[in-house]
Design a protein around this motif. Structure first.
Motif, PDB file in Angstrom:
ATOM      1  N   ASP A  70      -3.241  10.316  -2.973  1.00 37.88           N
ATOM      2  CA  ASP A  70      -3.227  10.855  -1.799  1.00 37.88           C
ATOM      3  C   ASP A  70      -3.791   9.839  -0.537  1.00 37.88           C
ATOM      4  OD1 ASP A  70      -3.080  13.790  -1.886  1.00 37.88           O
ATOM      5  OD2 ASP A  70      -4.219  12.720  -3.690  1.00 37.88           O
ATOM      6  N   LEU A  71      -4.532   8.669  -1.371  1.00 39.84           N
ATOM      7  CA  LEU A  71      -5.116   7.379  -0.539  1.00 39.84           C
ATOM      8  C   LEU A  71      -5.132   5.899  -1.041  1.00 39.84           C
ATOM      9  CD1 LEU A  71      -6.823   6.381   1.986  1.00 39.84           C
ATOM     10  CD2 LEU A  71      -9.186   7.504   0.445  1.00 39.84           C
ATOM     11  N   CYS A  95     -13.715  -1.114   3.941  1.00 34.23           N
ATOM     12  CA  CYS A  95     -12.462  -1.676   4.331  1.00 34.23           C
ATOM     13  C   CYS A  95     -11.646  -1.364   5.420  1.00 34.23           C
ATOM     14  CB  CYS A  95     -11.493  -2.142   3.348  1.00 34.23           C
ATOM     15  SG  CYS A  95      -9.711  -3.320   3.416  1.00 34.23           S
ATOM     16  N   GLY A  96     -11.282  -1.396   6.994  1.00 39.90           N
ATOM     17  CA  GLY A  96     -10.714  -0.574   7.239  1.00 39.90           C
ATOM     18  C   GLY A  96      -9.115  -0.317   7.510  1.00 39.90           C
ATOM     19  N   ILE A  97      -8.459  -0.980   6.199  1.00 40.58           N
ATOM     20  CA  ILE A  97      -7.126  -1.261   6.677  1.00 40.58           C
ATOM     21  C   ILE A  97      -6.700  -0.540   5.313  1.00 40.58           C
ATOM     22  CG2 ILE A  97      -6.859  -3.112   5.096  1.00 40.58           C
ATOM     23  CD1 ILE A  97      -4.016  -2.993   6.629  1.00 40.58           C
ATOM     24  N   ARG A  98      -6.131   1.308   5.474  1.00 38.25           N
ATOM     25  CA  ARG A  98      -5.887   1.846   4.986  1.00 38.25           C
ATOM     26  C   ARG A  98      -4.463   2.742   4.748  1.00 38.25           C
ATOM     27  NH1 ARG A  98     -11.580   4.503   4.848  1.00 38.25           N
ATOM     28  NH2 ARG A  98     -12.440   2.736   4.219  1.00 38.25           N
ATOM     29  N   ALA A  99      -3.333   3.448   3.675  1.00 40.08           N
ATOM     30  CA  ALA A  99      -2.779   4.386   3.504  1.00 40.08           C
ATOM     31  C   ALA A  99      -3.168   5.674   3.333  1.00 40.08           C
ATOM     32  CB  ALA A  99      -1.479   3.432   3.813  1.00 40.08           C
ATOM     33  N   LYS A 137      -6.262  11.448  -5.258  1.00 39.15           N
ATOM     34  CA  LYS A 137      -5.949  10.158  -6.532  1.00 39.15           C
ATOM     35  C   LYS A 137      -5.987   9.395  -5.725  1.00 39.15           C
ATOM     36  CE  LYS A 137      -3.194   8.612  -9.769  1.00 39.15           C
ATOM     37  NZ  LYS A 137      -1.748   8.654 -10.639  1.00 39.15           N
ATOM     38  N   ILE A 138      -7.125   8.192  -5.665  1.00 36.23           N
ATOM     39  CA  ILE A 138      -7.132   7.545  -4.958  1.00 36.23           C
ATOM     40  C   ILE A 138      -6.862   6.007  -5.632  1.00 36.23           C
ATOM     41  CG2 ILE A 138      -9.169   6.498  -3.320  1.00 36.23           C
ATOM     42  CD1 ILE A 138     -10.588   8.650  -3.039  1.00 36.23           C
ATOM     43  N   LYS A 139      -6.388   5.140  -5.193  1.00 32.91           N
ATOM     44  CA  LYS A 139      -6.366   3.321  -5.765  1.00 32.91           C
ATOM     45  C   LYS A 139      -6.476   2.909  -4.750  1.00 32.91           C
ATOM     46  CE  LYS A 139      -4.105   4.118  -9.088  1.00 32.91           C
ATOM     47  NZ  LYS A 139      -4.045   3.936 -10.722  1.00 32.91           N
ATOM     48  N   MET A 194       0.629  -1.271  -0.212  1.00 28.09           N
ATOM     49  CA  MET A 194      -0.157   0.273  -0.331  1.00 28.09           C
ATOM     50  C   MET A 194       0.540   1.466  -0.041  1.00 28.09           C
ATOM     51  SD  MET A 194      -3.033  -1.018   2.580  1.00 28.09           S
ATOM     52  CE  MET A 194      -4.009  -0.388   1.774  1.00 28.09           C
ATOM     53  N   ILE A 195       1.326   1.127   0.947  1.00 26.80           N
ATOM     54  CA  ILE A 195       2.998   2.178   0.954  1.00 26.80           C
ATOM     55  C   ILE A 195       3.443   2.693  -0.824  1.00 26.80           C
ATOM     56  CG2 ILE A 195       4.634   2.965   2.154  1.00 26.80           C
ATOM     57  CD1 ILE A 195       2.866   3.651   3.527  1.00 26.80           C
ATOM     58  N   LYS A 196       4.125   1.449  -0.860  1.00 28.24           N
ATOM     59  CA  LYS A 196       4.314   1.156  -2.537  1.00 28.24           C
ATOM     60  C   LYS A 196       4.004   1.925  -4.192  1.00 28.24           C
ATOM     61  CE  LYS A 196       7.415  -1.787  -2.628  1.00 28.24           C
ATOM     62  NZ  LYS A 196       7.572  -3.027  -3.745  1.00 28.24           N
ATOM     63  N   ILE A 197       2.511   1.482  -3.706  1.00 34.60           N
ATOM     64  CA  ILE A 197       1.309   2.218  -4.516  1.00 34.60           C
ATOM     65  C   ILE A 197       0.775   4.061  -4.501  1.00 34.60           C
ATOM     66  CG2 ILE A 197      -0.688   2.716  -4.941  1.00 34.60           C
ATOM     67  CD1 ILE A 197      -1.022  -0.726  -4.658  1.00 34.60           C
ATOM     68  N   LEU A 198       0.959   3.933  -3.125  1.00 33.66           N
ATOM     69  CA  LEU A 198       1.156   5.901  -2.460  1.00 33.66           C
ATOM     70  C   LEU A 198       2.363   6.698  -3.069  1.00 33.66           C
ATOM     71  CD1 LEU A 198       0.168   6.046   1.264  1.00 33.66           C
ATOM     72  CD2 LEU A 198      -1.046   6.803  -0.413  1.00 33.66           C
ATOM     73  N   LYS A 199       3.588   5.752  -2.718  1.00 37.51           N
ATOM     74  CA  LYS A 199       5.082   6.392  -4.205  1.00 37.51           C
ATOM     75  C   LYS A 199       4.628   6.675  -4.957  1.00 37.51           C
ATOM     76  CE  LYS A 199       7.399   5.403   0.110  1.00 37.51           C
ATOM     77  NZ  LYS A 199       8.732   5.360   1.419  1.00 37.51           N
TER      78      LYS A 199
END
Length: 232
Positions: A117-118, A162-166, A198-200, A107-112
């Motif tokens: 943003d999410l 979904c409860g897990i987010r970055a 930007k949301i993925k 998730m952090i990899k996708i953010l970067k």
């Protein structure tokens, strides 16, 4: 020159709301520590919603930072945890050991990589352990509310709850989210969409909760709160 009262930033903050989770909290924090090794500098923030068990003591023993949140509610705890965290990025997730925080690495990899943003987890694209999600949630409530959210707010997210987010901490703080209950999950997505963030989404796994634990979520009450928020 850095002022004495200015805390040093970290790359990632794990923020976990907690209400009487002493049976699972140690395992969850250990998993966060494991994931954190792959994410650079990190911290673990336990937003303790005035637990009556020894959750706070367990968290401190496992080298997590504990903040006390007096205002009841999932949203209240998460919000307070985000504001008290120091990370450039935040990973939020539950303290009941149903989510695997190793999923936060991708998730952090996708953010970067995509400069998002999410990033939202999608349990339906991952593996849902038998008995991990109640029938009404899996086949009625979540699909209906997620579809409604997609239609009303033009956001391509298939698991609104979904409860897990970055996410980027600064981006979410700018939104000034203010719901106190479970509808906080919907508010975050809707406000991000309205702000043209930007949301993925990415697949995550969901495990069955421990035997005898009473879930904090109340199907009809919290379903109505989500629906009401979507419509208003």
């Amino acid at each position: 020159m850095i002022e004495k009262n200015q805390e040093k930033k970290v790359d990632v903050s794990f923020v976990l709301p907690c209400l009487n989770e002493s049976r699972t909290l140690k395992k969850v924090i250990e998993r966060c520590h494991e994931a954190g090794k792959y994410l650079g500098s990190y911290e673990i923030v336990i937003a303790d919603n005035m637990s009556q068990d020894n959750s706070a003591a367990i968290a401190k023993k496992e080298k997590a930072k504990v903040i006390k949140v007096r205002e009841k509610g999932y949203g209240s705890a998460i919000n307070a945890g985000i504001k008290k965290s120091k990370g450039t990025y935040v990973v939020m997730g539950d303290a009941d050991n149903t989510y695997d925080f190793m999923d936060s690495i991708k998730m952090i990899k996708i953010l970067k990589q995509f400069k998002c943003d999410l990033v939202i987890g999608n349990r339906f694209r991952g593996h849902i352990e038998n008995g991990a999600m109640p029938f009404l949630h899996r086949y009625l409530g979540n699909p209906f509310l997620s579809a409604l959210g997609k239609i009303l707010y033009l956001v391509n997210i298939n698991d609104f709850h979904c409860g897990i987010r970055a996410f980027k901490r600064e981006s979410i703080i700018k939104l000034e989210l203010n719901t106190t209950g479970m509808e906080f999950a919907s508010e975050m997505i809707i406000r991000c969409s309205l702000a043209n963030y930007k949301i993925k989404e990415t697949s995550v796994n969901l495990k069955k909760g421990i035997k005898g634990r009473i879930p904090h979520i109340k199907t009809w009450r919290d379903g109505w709160r989500h629906l009401k928020f979507l419509l208003t």
